[in-house]
Write an enzyme that holds these catalytic residues in place. Structure first.
Site, PDB file in Angstrom:
ATOM      1  N   LYS A  76      21.217 -11.909  11.741  1.00 28.07           N
ATOM      2  CA  LYS A  76      20.436 -12.754  12.648  1.00 28.07           C
ATOM      3  C   LYS A  76      18.982 -12.731  12.183  1.00 28.07           C
ATOM      4  O   LYS A  76      18.466 -11.671  11.798  1.00 28.07           O
ATOM      5  CB  LYS A  76      20.560 -12.226  14.082  1.00 28.07           C
ATOM      6  N   SER A 151      21.492 -16.489  22.447  1.00 25.05           N
ATOM      7  CA  SER A 151      20.630 -16.917  21.362  1.00 25.05           C
ATOM      8  C   SER A 151      21.206 -16.660  19.972  1.00 25.05           C
ATOM      9  O   SER A 151      20.751 -17.241  18.997  1.00 25.05           O
ATOM     10  CB  SER A 151      19.272 -16.209  21.458  1.00 25.05           C
ATOM     11  N   SER A 175      23.016 -12.629  24.842  1.00 26.19           N
ATOM     12  CA  SER A 175      22.889 -13.369  23.584  1.00 26.19           C
ATOM     13  C   SER A 175      23.894 -13.009  22.504  1.00 26.19           C
ATOM     14  O   SER A 175      23.978 -13.699  21.487  1.00 26.19           O
ATOM     15  CB  SER A 175      21.477 -13.206  23.014  1.00 26.19           C
TER      16      SER A 175
END
Lengths: 484, 477
Positions: A76, A151, A175
């Site tokens: 990420k 997210s 998330s």
């Protein structure tokens, strides 16, 4: 190879059926082909990835391979990785090349894993659909017109579309679990403090926690063995004995007490999702588990509490992006104040600005007691709800998200509807507990996740619970169409 | 109307730790800009603070020294504001729960003692520096100092004159050096005072509106600034004006204070507990460990000196006014081996006078404690007279060597040979018949004149006690 588990990949690498360079190239080729549409990655650096793969091959040749050596992972874009552009999904950091490694990144490096690329995400991890990213929307591989969740939407889409064997995510209010649910993946948010936050760009420090996203619980366990552990550079990192997260995978579930919170099956839950979740729980009964109804009476408060505390911390955490030392700076300005205003007006997107404003407001003199302090008190009540519930059960189960993946643009103009996406996940962050989502079936052709919430440090047991379910179901092996 | 000034101080004391308060970067002064600014100092995305326990020990040490409550659980908070030399956009400080609670410091003004109450002391990090030099119209930022540990010490509004405020500041300055938590270097900014000043009609128990004089780094400026500010406030009120709460700066060139920003422009710092740091918990064992390494405090040392060295209270106070002087005194006494009172006289007298004259600290004294002891030995064994000793001391000060070397080289050895002294006395008596007659006529004072003549004739080297004795014998005969 693209559907293989981490264990299978390690075996193939060890048996020289494929080299790490070949495996990495295979995924890079798929990324080149599919990513222009799916947009799961923000930054790729094939040379760097392949160099790591070559180094991993050398380790394998020397017989020095660990369980993850040579396997490529998507990271990420919230984790600083030395020499890699690290954007956090924001224009503010569009050209920021990290000069150091996050703890999580160095843990993967030390394990001999390959960094395949940096995945797309909501800007500064603020969002539940990956639509706030400065680097564009991400498609859900199961239905390209829908969002992957957020997210960690890029990581979820990358694994679902088989553009990576597995990925890292971070979870401040859901998330990891919500995008895992929406993309048919397994995802774990560990107990707060289990994974170091060093080098992980902060959104809300008291809630942020890194975790793995993969196809199966077994893969999650193998990744946790690398990601978890004490780090002196993070004061909130917990000093505990090293755990083998795979140790309990094969334990039977007989006698497991599953708590079903009344509040998680009430209004607001999609009927199709409810059916999938109840079916999964029925499956657990067949595996020898018992169920008991529990109550988490303050569930409804978790969203307002979260939307006071998280923006408060964020408003302060994001103050460092001022155009002075790194990151975006406005091209023209008249004085210092003008430089600050223009830089931040240009560098941040609408959702980030909204949260900075909310956070600044709730911390202001005269409002602090009514908002921030009150929210902290309620946060304790929410944690106490779980404490009570865990007196009656070993784990809590329910939906990970109130619905399946929604259409792109459907909720962008309704922030409150977007915030409700995290109704079942946020309380877990507020309490600092571990939470996991595993694929439990489909509703109208879209994946549905079952959320498993454990007591503090019960990750190994939770992974066992997920793994046993995946031994008798194949939801986690399903693959979206059109990504062959 | 009679006015009364009310003063409170906030002092930023830079703690003498090797590394910064929340990271491993060096705190050494004077390095090239930004060479001591690591990832944490420049607040890169993703970095986190880790508390330096050495700074905590300094805070505990201070708390013990002022007999304060040590906060068993204190909390770091973020003070949020934007400024280019504040890299995170917030300063990590302590707000609601400080590490050191209420304590007191006693000051002395002449013979009067006064207790100044300390409200609190808290740990925080320093900001960097903005450099307004030649940067083509831009401002330079040096983050070497960003993250340097500070202890901010806050008093109650207990002082009633510039003199009291300066006496407190000097006492505090001495104390933090005494206990080894600060180098006290005011030029380098290791000890900076903010002074809150307000005035009110004498007898009133209501506080007036205060103005805060920021960043005073010399005691002289502090005195001047408070005096100017007090006059200005009184004049303003007497002219029918009102005082606006404000932050002011002192300009040493004009001797005036001027408002920097008024309250309307004041920041709302939005303090909240820093979620990156756990509450600071201090155990009994932590406190005991600091106590075990605590140096003897001035008050205790003063009492001991009165006992051990039979010093008068006045001397003991003066000698223990600074750690450096006390150390010097003890070293000199040890090397001398004689009467401690003689050492005290010299330390408070000639040594202090020369240091004062040259603006030097005792650590930089050209005459070491051992050298002073060498001189005192020669006074004690009558090798030189007290008067000669002054000359030798001056020579030692200018670097001519040890007392013995100087005495030898300059031929200052006292004459104690009674035969030689008798010869001198006889000579003087013969040459000063008039004075002798005066003395014999009952004019006692003439005796001193004759002694003086004898000393002069011996070029000051004759032992004065012997001269007296022989002279008395001769005149009586």
């Amino acid at each position: 190879m693209i559907n293989a588990s981490l264990k299978e990949l390690a075996t193939a690498l060890g048996a020289k059926q494929i080299s790490s360079v070949e495996l990495t190239q295979l995924f890079l080729d798929r990324i080149n082909r599919l990513n222009p549409e799916i947009n799961a990655y923000i930054t790729l650096d094939a040379d760097r990835s392949l160099a790591q793969a070559a180094a991993a091959d050398a380790l394998i040749a020397q017989g020095k391979a660990g369980p993850l050596t040579g396997i490529p992972f998507a990271q990420k874009d919230i984790f600083c990785a030395q020499g890699w552009r690290t954007t956090c999904g924001s224009k503010m950091l569009e050209n920021f090349v990290a000069p150091y490694d996050a703890h999580i990144i160095s843990q993967f490096d030390n394990a001999g894993a390959v960094n395949l690329g940096k995945t797309n995400m909501d800007e500064f991890a603020m969002g539940s659909s990956n639509e706030t990213s400065y680097f564009g929307k991400v498609q859900n591989p199961w239905d390209r017109a829908r969002v992957p969740g957020g997210s960690s939407g890029g990581s979820a889409a990358a694994v679902a579309a088989r553009l990576a064997p597995a990925a890292t995510g971070t979870d401040t209010g859901g998330s990891i679990r919500q995008p895992a649910s929406l993309c048919g993946l397994s995802g774990l948010k560990p107990t707060y403090g289990v994974c170091s936050r060093y080098g992980m760009i902060a959104f809300a420090s008291s809630l942020d926690q890194a975790g793995p996203m993969a196809k199966s619980a077994e893969d999650l366990a193998l990744m946790m063995n690398v990601m978890a552990g004490f780090d002196t550079r993070d004061s909130t990192s917990l000093q505990r004995d090293t755990e083998d997260y795979t140790r309990d995978l094969n334990q039977p579930l007989k006698g497991l007490r599953i708590g079903l919170p009344r509040e998680y099956f009430a209004d607001g839950l999609d009927a199709g999702v409810a059916k999938v979740v109840l079916d999964a729980i029925e499956q657990y009964r067949k595996l020898g588990a018992e169920t008991v109804e529990v109550s988490l009476p303050n569930t409804q408060l978790s969203i307002p509490v979260y939307y006071v505390l998280a923006p408060a911390e964020a408003s302060s955490n994001l103050s460092r992006y001022d155009g002075v030392r790194y990151g975006h700076r406005a091209a023209e300005y008249t004085d210092l104040m003008d430089m600050y205003c223009k830089t931040r007006a240009e560098g941040f997107g609408a959702e980030v600005k909204r949260r900075i404003m909310v956070g600044t407001y709730v911390l202001s003199a005269g409002y602090y007691d009514a908002y921030y302090l009150k929210a902290q008190q309620l946060r304790r009540l929410i944690a106490q709800d779980f404490e009570q519930a865990f007196k009656q059960c070993d784990v809590i189960m329910g939906p990970a998200a109130p619905g399946t993946a929604f259409k792109t643009g459907e909720k962008t103009n309704d922030p409150v509807a977007m915030y409700l996406e995290d109704l079942y996940t946020i309380a877990v962050n507020l309490a600092g507990l571990p939470g996991m989502s595993v694929p439990a079936g489909f509703s109208n052709g879209l994946p549905v996740g079952l959320q498993i919430i454990g007591n503090y440090f019960s990750e190994a047991r939770m992974l066992n619970i997920g793994h046993q379910y995946q031994q008798v179901t194949d939801w986690h092996k399903q693959m979206p169409q059109g990504i062959e | 109307m009679q006015w009364e000034v009310v003063i409170g101080l906030e002092t930023h004391v830079q703690l003498q730790t090797n590394t910064k308060i929340f990271c491993g970067a060096s705190t050494a002064f004077g390095a090239e800009p930004n060479t001591q600014a690591d990832a944490v100092s420049i607040a890169l995305p993703g970095v986190l603070p880790v508390l330096n326990r050495e700074a905590v020990q300094c805070a505990i040490r201070f708390g013990l020294a002022i007999d304060a409550e040590i906060g068993r659980r204190s909390v770091f908070a973020r003070k949020n504001y934007f400024y280019p030399d504040l890299p995170k956009g917030y300063q990590i400080s302590q707000f609601e729960l400080p590490v050191v609670g209420k304590g007191k410091i006693t000051i002395q003004l002449g013979d009067v003692e006064k207790v100044i109450n300390i409200t609190r002391a808290h740990l925080e990090e320093d900001a960097g520096k903005s450099l307004h030099g030649d940067f083509h119209g831009a401002t330079g930022i040096d983050l070497n100092r960003a993250g340097t540990p500070l202890l901010e010490i806050v008093t109650e509004p207990d002082m009633r004159s510039a003199a009291e405020a300066v006496a407190y500041a000097k006492k505090l300055h001495e104390l933090v050096q005494w206990i080894g938590i600060c180098d006290g270097n005011m030029q380098e900014g290791s000890f900076r005072c903010d002074v809150n000043v307000s005035v009110r009609p004498k007898g009133s128990d209501k506080l007036g509106t205060r103005r805060e004089i920021k960043n005073l780094n010399s005691f002289r400026f502090m005195q001047q600034a408070i005096e100017y500010e007090t006059r200005w406030q009184i004049e303003t009120l007497e002219d029918g004006g009102t005082i606006q709460q404000a932050t002011v700066l002192f300009n040493p060139d004009t001797g005036e204070t001027r408002a920097m920003r008024s309250k309307e422009e004041a920041n709302d710092y939005r303090y909240f507990p820093d979620p990156d740091l756990l509450p600071l918990v201090i155990s009994e064992a932590d406190i005991e460990a600091v106590k075990a390494k605590m140096p003897e405090l001035p008050e205790a040392m003063k009492a001991r000196f009165e006992q051990q060295y039979a010093l008068p209270a006045y001397d003991a106070t003066a000698i223990t006014a600074s750690r450096g002087v006390a150390d010097y005194f003890v070293a000199a006494v040890a090397a001398f081996g004689g009467e401690a009172k003689l050492v005290a006289n010299w330390v408070m007298g000639s040594v202090a006078a020369k240091l004062n004259e040259e603006g030097k600290a005792i650590a930089d004294s050209p005459v070491s404690a051992e050298q002073l002891a060498g001189l005192l030995k020669r006074i004690a064994d009558n090798t030189i007279s007290g008067k000669m000793a002054k000359e030798v001391f001056e020579a030692m000060w200018s670097g001519e060597g040890d007392a013995d070397t100087i005495i030898e080289k300059r031929g200052l050895k006292q004459v104690s040979d009674s035969g030689a002294i008798e010869a001198i006395v006889d000579e003087v008596l013969a040459a000063n018949a008039a004075m002798v007659a005066e003395y014999k006529a009952g004019k006692e004072k003439a005796f001193n004149g004759i002694v003086g003549q004898c000393m002069k004739a011996s070029k000051g080297k004759a032992n004065p006690a012997q001269v007296n004795e022989i002279l008395k014998k001769k005149l009586a005969g």
